[in-house]
Scaffold this motif. Structure first.
Motif, PDB file in Angstrom:
ATOM      1  N   GLN A  39      29.906  40.078  37.619  1.00 34.71           N
ATOM      2  CA  GLN A  39      30.920  39.644  38.573  1.00 34.71           C
ATOM      3  C   GLN A  39      31.230  40.744  39.590  1.00 34.71           C
ATOM      4  N   LYS A  49      30.464  40.575  43.656  1.00 34.35           N
ATOM      5  CA  LYS A  49      31.541  40.688  44.644  1.00 34.35           C
ATOM      6  C   LYS A  49      31.383  41.907  45.532  1.00 34.35           C
ATOM      7  N   GLN A 107      44.674  42.499  39.583  1.00 29.84           N
ATOM      8  CA  GLN A 107      45.226  41.407  40.381  1.00 29.84           C
ATOM      9  C   GLN A 107      44.165  40.732  41.242  1.00 29.84           C
ATOM     10  N   HIS A 108      43.146  41.484  41.619  1.00 26.39           N
ATOM     11  CA  HIS A 108      42.143  40.963  42.554  1.00 26.39           C
ATOM     12  C   HIS A 108      40.716  41.039  42.007  1.00 26.39           C
ATOM     13  N   PRO A 128      37.564  40.773  39.514  1.00 26.26           N
ATOM     14  CA  PRO A 128      37.278  39.852  38.425  1.00 26.26           C
ATOM     15  C   PRO A 128      37.364  40.519  37.061  1.00 26.26           C
ATOM     16  N   LYS A 154      50.205  34.672  31.846  1.00 23.58           N
ATOM     17  CA  LYS A 154      50.124  33.318  32.374  1.00 23.58           C
ATOM     18  C   LYS A 154      49.225  32.472  31.486  1.00 23.58           C
ATOM     19  N   ASP A 179      45.335  29.642  34.584  1.00 25.28           N
ATOM     20  CA  ASP A 179      46.104  29.871  35.807  1.00 25.28           C
ATOM     21  C   ASP A 179      45.693  31.146  36.541  1.00 25.28           C
ATOM     22  N   TYR A 180      44.922  32.014  35.895  1.00 21.57           N
ATOM     23  CA  TYR A 180      44.475  33.236  36.567  1.00 21.57           C
ATOM     24  C   TYR A 180      43.367  32.893  37.570  1.00 21.57           C
ATOM     25  N   LYS A 181      43.503  33.431  38.777  1.00 16.19           N
ATOM     26  CA  LYS A 181      42.542  33.126  39.826  1.00 16.19           C
ATOM     27  C   LYS A 181      41.306  34.018  39.776  1.00 16.19           C
ATOM     28  N   ASN A 182      41.396  35.148  39.091  1.00 14.83           N
ATOM     29  CA  ASN A 182      40.282  36.101  39.095  1.00 14.83           C
ATOM     30  C   ASN A 182      39.574  36.191  37.746  1.00 14.83           C
ATOM     31  N   THR A 183      39.752  35.169  36.925  1.00 14.49           N
ATOM     32  CA  THR A 183      38.923  35.021  35.725  1.00 14.49           C
ATOM     33  C   THR A 183      38.633  33.543  35.519  1.00 14.49           C
ATOM     34  N   ASN A 184      37.451  33.257  35.034  1.00 19.86           N
ATOM     35  CA  ASN A 184      37.044  31.881  34.745  1.00 19.86           C
ATOM     36  C   ASN A 184      36.671  31.802  33.279  1.00 19.86           C
TER      37      ASN A 184
END
Length: 371
Positions: free
Chosen positions: A198, A202, A254-255, A257, A310, A314-319
């Protein structure tokens, strides 16, 4: 024996201790407990033993689950055999081929194994207690396997750094961290490899070149990397989960991955202790265990996220589904691993979960013996 922390244990537990929600006392929970007691009696009638092959990178990492299970069902005997998932899945394949299966449950990080095993017809179809509450995204619709809990890898940094600790990936490139970083070999652990994948996706492979210019130390096992932070001048790591040493703390970027995934369980079709396996899996997915015993994000939709975190999706930087997708394309994974090896070098050192090389082909007990 030293109390060890499972290398993939959730960051929320490490950062602030287990702060579980109050146990549910609704009729649904009471119904689950009644179902578990019925399964308990069946397991005892079968002999009261279950053998679990658990993925991990130190010998006793998964014993916290064993201990919680035995506390609930004191007449049960649990043999929790922990080793790297990539070794356990090979053992299971070999045991199936040799018609000498000793493991009852596979509890592993190798997410690509479970669809394959289902296709090969070697898994027991079973929908445990709590099945209807498990996220649909992490369970087989037909009931052959299920995610049991979510694990996460992010940052581990020395407490001495205070507010100067690196958080985002590029922070680890600061000059003050040269010769002070420690990582797990990414070419030895697919979850760590996915973390690096990741980052290079990026930031490009130029990021990895700059990271290597920091002269980091590489070790086998995410737990070893975590435990090294705060010792011998090493102050930071990413792609692991933390330590009980008191010398480090954890943080989530926070940003940049980071990696999360559902550690997945299945009962083997040739399992010698199927009733006990069903009890263990049903206990593990019960609301009580998911709230109070796993110490991480729950596989159930009706259990709150750990305190201070969270909900997992809901985390945007982990899938949480990304690692499974990555592992399912073994050709691409192996190609990336080979490229990373050019930078970090070949893996060196003994198996951190089996340092004495005792487990062998058919381990039933922690020392590798069969009874």
């Amino acid at each position: 024996m030293r109390k060890t922390l499972i290398g993939t244990l959730t960051l929320s537990v490490l950062a602030g201790g287990v702060t579980a929600a109050l146990a549910d006392t609704s009729s649904g929970s009471a119904t689950e407990q009644a179902q578990l007691q019925k399964l308990y009696q069946q397991a005892l009638a079968e002999g009261g033993t279950v053998i679990i092959y658990a993925g991990g990178d130190t010998p006793y990492q998964s014993d916290y689950l064993r201990d919680a299970f035995v506390k609930k069902f004191p007449k049960m005997k649990v043999n929790m055999v922990t080793d790297l998932s990539k070794y356990h899945d090979a053992r299971i394949d070999n045991q199936i081929a040799e018609h000498h299966v000793v493991a009852d449950i596979a509890q592993l990080q190798t997410l690509d194994d479970f669809p394959r095993w289902k296709k090969e017809g070697v898994l027991e179809k079973y929908k445990p207690v709590g099945w209807d509450k498990v996220y649909n995204k992490i369970k087989d619709k037909d009931g052959y396997y299920t995610g049991a809990m979510f694990f996460g890898f992010a940052n581990v940094t020395a407490t001495t750094l205070g507010g100067n600790a690196p958080v985002e990936a590029k922070d680890f490139l600061k000059p003050e961290f040269k010769n002070k970083l420690v990582f797990t070999y990414p070419n030895d652990d697919d979850a760590v490899l996915y973390y690096f994948k990741q980052l290079t996706d990026k930031y490009g492979f130029g990021y990895l070149s700059k990271l290597m210019a920091q002269h980091p130390k590489f070790v086998r096992g995410s737990q070893a990397a975590s435990d090294t932070v705060g010792t011998d001048g090493y102050v930071a790591n990413f792609a692991s989960a933390g330590s009980y040493s008191g010398l480090s703390t954890t943080s989530i970027p926070q940003h940049s991955p980071w990696v999360t995934w559902p550690q997945t369980d299945a009962i083997l079709k040739q399992a010698p202790h199927k009733a006990a396996a069903k009890l263990y899996l049903s206990w593990l997915l019960s609301k009580d265990a998911q709230t109070n015993s796993i110490g991480t994000w729950s596989a159930r939709t009706d259990v709150a996220a750990p305190a201070g975190r969270k909900p997992i999706f809901d985390y945007k930087n982990t899938n949480p589904l990304g690692l499974g997708t990555f592992m399912n394309n073994r050709t691409a994974l192996d190609r990336y691993k080979a490229r990373v090896t050019l930078y970090v070098g070949d893996v060196k050192g003994v198996d951190p979960a089996n340092p004495d090389d005792v487990l062998g082909l058919y381990p039933i007990n922690r020392d590798g013996t069969q009874g």
